[in-house]
Design an enzyme around this catalytic site. Sequence first.
Site, PDB file in Angstrom:
ATOM      1  N   TYR A  32      39.163  26.004  48.249  1.00  0.00           N
ATOM      2  CA  TYR A  32      39.135  24.661  47.670  1.00  0.00           C
ATOM      3  C   TYR A  32      40.213  24.503  46.616  1.00  0.00           C
ATOM      4  O   TYR A  32      40.831  25.470  46.173  1.00  0.00           O
ATOM      5  CB  TYR A  32      37.761  24.379  47.056  1.00  0.00           C
ATOM      6  CG  TYR A  32      37.532  25.061  45.720  1.00  0.00           C
ATOM      7  CD1 TYR A  32      37.650  24.354  44.528  1.00  0.00           C
ATOM      8  CD2 TYR A  32      37.219  26.423  45.655  1.00  0.00           C
ATOM      9  CE1 TYR A  32      37.454  24.989  43.301  1.00  0.00           C
ATOM     10  CE2 TYR A  32      37.020  27.058  44.441  1.00  0.00           C
ATOM     11  CZ  TYR A  32      37.136  26.340  43.266  1.00  0.00           C
ATOM     12  OH  TYR A  32      36.944  26.967  42.065  1.00  0.00           O
ATOM     13  N   LYS A 145      41.330  31.159  45.907  1.00  0.00           N
ATOM     14  CA  LYS A 145      40.434  30.122  45.371  1.00  0.00           C
ATOM     15  C   LYS A 145      39.345  29.842  46.408  1.00  0.00           C
ATOM     16  O   LYS A 145      39.306  28.812  47.075  1.00  0.00           O
ATOM     17  CB  LYS A 145      41.214  28.860  45.009  1.00  0.00           C
ATOM     18  CG  LYS A 145      40.502  27.978  43.982  1.00  0.00           C
ATOM     19  CD  LYS A 145      41.451  26.968  43.396  1.00  0.00           C
ATOM     20  CE  LYS A 145      40.754  26.000  42.454  1.00  0.00           C
ATOM     21  NZ  LYS A 145      40.221  26.650  41.247  1.00  0.00           N
ATOM     22  N   GLU A 177      39.722  36.653  32.769  1.00  0.00           N
ATOM     23  CA  GLU A 177      39.859  35.201  32.652  1.00  0.00           C
ATOM     24  C   GLU A 177      38.496  34.615  32.319  1.00  0.00           C
ATOM     25  O   GLU A 177      37.558  35.347  31.993  1.00  0.00           O
ATOM     26  CB  GLU A 177      40.415  34.608  33.948  1.00  0.00           C
ATOM     27  CG  GLU A 177      39.584  34.916  35.190  1.00  0.00           C
ATOM     28  CD  GLU A 177      40.212  34.390  36.472  1.00  0.00           C
ATOM     29  OE1 GLU A 177      41.109  33.544  36.401  1.00  0.00           O
ATOM     30  OE2 GLU A 177      39.786  34.829  37.557  1.00  0.00           O
ATOM     31  N   LEU A 201      42.766  34.147  38.969  1.00  0.00           N
ATOM     32  CA  LEU A 201      43.343  33.052  39.742  1.00  0.00           C
ATOM     33  C   LEU A 201      44.679  32.656  39.118  1.00  0.00           C
ATOM     34  O   LEU A 201      44.759  32.490  37.892  1.00  0.00           O
ATOM     35  CB  LEU A 201      42.400  31.853  39.742  1.00  0.00           C
ATOM     36  CG  LEU A 201      42.864  30.667  40.580  1.00  0.00           C
ATOM     37  CD1 LEU A 201      42.736  30.972  42.070  1.00  0.00           C
ATOM     38  CD2 LEU A 201      42.085  29.412  40.222  1.00  0.00           C
TER      39      LEU A 201
END
Length: 282
Positions: A32, A145, A177, A201
């Site tokens: 996505y 993702k 993260e 990411l």
Amino acid sequence: MDLILHNDQFIREEELVISKEDRGYQFGDGIYEVIRVYEGNLFTAKEHIDRFYASAEKIKIVIPYTKDVFHKLMYDLVEKNEINNGQVYVQITRGASVRQHHFPADTPPVLIGYTKSVERPVELMEAGVRATFIEDIRWLRCDIKSLNLLGNVLAKQEAYDKGFYEAILHRGETVTEGSSTNMYGIKDGVVYTHPTDNLILPGITRSVILELCEQAGIGVQETAFTKTEALEMDEFFLSSTTAEVMPIIEIDGHPIGDGTPGPLTKILQKAFAANLNLAVKA
């Protein structure tokens, strides 16, 4: 009227039909993107679309449209729904087939996209937010993702239950993260952030921020840092498509710096806002 993109068609929500055997529903077998909209314009659309196609390639889903056609579908969706400030959510799954773990043969993928009105989080960006350390239990391909977000969801929920805005994820002592964000510390005028590898990411907003740092003459070190080093930073902030440049003023009750948004973070916020204005006018 809110229209939904279903493959290459724009339909009403009540017309949308998804198979019970869609692999996105049963396996999280898909990817996505979330693209920010400012004044009717898709911000960093090319970069988001490039990442969408890269994620699809990594899990061997073939998107049945060229990037130019896909780009137009996103703009058409924003235009049809008259979104001024908001976001586009888009996902593609491997499609529907008899439930089996290995990939089905010749199954057409299923693309879904929709929009949402969202304003910039100006008050939070001015005040700063609080965060908490949570162990990173996710898989080892965080560069994709993927729809498989249970590890992220559990971390975000734990942070929410404790009254924090975000979870700062760490593997052992190493900060990676956030549950839905990238993380940065500032020490002695230098911005530190985890390098883009399989553990984080590659954030689109992250790329914009690092470019703004270069333009402003702010040093950047893409290197991992520890939880202890995080608490010793002069400033700390997170970024995402919707959060932009968000100061973190406290981690687990420990104030960062003087407990207010720091000067370099404010410089980057102003630079980011100026970059938005340029992008919208372009």
